[in-house]
Design an enzyme around this catalytic site. Sequence first.
Site, short mmCIF file in Angstrom:
data_model
loop_
_atom_site.label_atom_id
_atom_site.label_comp_id
_atom_site.label_asym_id
_atom_site.label_seq_id
_atom_site.Cartn_x
_atom_site.Cartn_y
_atom_site.Cartn_z
N SER A 52 -13.82 -39.68 35.24
CA SER A 52 -15.04 -39.05 35.76
C SER A 52 -15.93 -40.03 36.53
CB SER A 52 -15.82 -38.41 34.62
OG SER A 52 -16.13 -39.35 33.63
N CYS A 82 -10.76 -32.01 31.09
CA CYS A 82 -10.98 -33.41 30.69
C CYS A 82 -12.05 -34.08 31.56
CB CYS A 82 -9.65 -34.15 30.70
SG CYS A 82 -9.69 -35.60 29.64
N HIS A 186 -5.61 -30.89 28.55
CA HIS A 186 -4.94 -30.73 29.85
C HIS A 186 -3.93 -29.60 29.82
CE1 HIS A 186 -6.17 -34.61 31.76
NE2 HIS A 186 -6.34 -34.97 30.50
N GLU A 188 -2.66 -28.09 32.18
CA GLU A 188 -1.75 -28.17 33.34
C GLU A 188 -0.48 -28.98 33.04
OE1 GLU A 188 -4.54 -29.69 32.96
OE2 GLU A 188 -4.31 -31.79 33.53
N1 GLN Z 1 -11.84 -40.62 29.85
C1 GLN Z 1 -11.83 -40.00 31.14
C2 GLN Z 1 -13.23 -39.94 31.74
O1 GLN Z 1 -14.16 -40.35 31.19
C3 GLN Z 1 -11.23 -38.62 31.11
C4 GLN Z 1 -9.76 -38.71 30.78
C5 GLN Z 1 -8.93 -37.64 31.38
O2 GLN Z 1 -9.35 -36.91 32.28
N2 GLN Z 1 -7.70 -37.58 30.97
O3 GLN Z 1 -13.43 -39.45 32.79
#
Ligand code: GLN
Length: 220
Positions: A52, A82, A186, A188
């Site tokens: 992110s 996520c 996830h 997907e």
């Molecule tokens: N830990 C990731 C984040 O903070 C997210 C992990 C993921 O999308 N698989 O964005």
Amino acid sequence: MSGLPQIGILALQGDVVDHVRAIEAAGGRPVPVRRASELDAVDGLVIPGGESTTMSRLLEVFDLFEPVSKRLDAGMPAFGSCAGMIMLAEEVLDGRPDQRSFGAIPMTVRRNAFGRQVDSFEDEVPLEGVDGGPFRGVFIRAPWVERVGEGTEVLGRVGGGRRAADTPDGRIVAVRAGACMATSFHPEVTDDARVHRYFVDMVRRSGAGQADERNEGAPE
Ligand code: GLN
């Protein structure tokens, strides 16, 4: 509406290809979105997993943050998985100070919340509104939802009972607020398209086809 709902997949970073396949399986037409003009043609948007902090930065670099934000404010349906869940949140805990999120879902999420020992795990997640038994949730450095605000509905939890004495009901890992939904896991990466189908149905019900109308009125 004419034809299949056009579902944008934010394609700056992350697991785009799997979402493209899942949206196809769920009866939508996937449209990779890398620039603002591509956003005009979509009826809904998937924000994939990834990182992110990086996604937030790339959205700014590609001048996409404001256009996506505007569409969300105008009611465009969105599904974040996520890192995508983090991007849709109103408040992010354990984020980087400069990371931005869209605030489309009234909730507080905690990044990497499940901790180091369980960076990745799988578990069964019963999902409200998704028939056919629990969903196999694949969690990869996943966030959880620490607080839901007004109007946010909890769709799924994980790890209740003995595994999480502090949260006997489990941690919130799937939510919906209006036209937006998000999962910590996830969907997907599995062959099970039920979560994507739930989203495509949401887009359909929200009046997909609006993209066509918008384009008809738009200057060339
Ligand atoms: N830990 C990731 C984040 O903070 C997210 C992990 C993921 O999308 N698989 O964005």
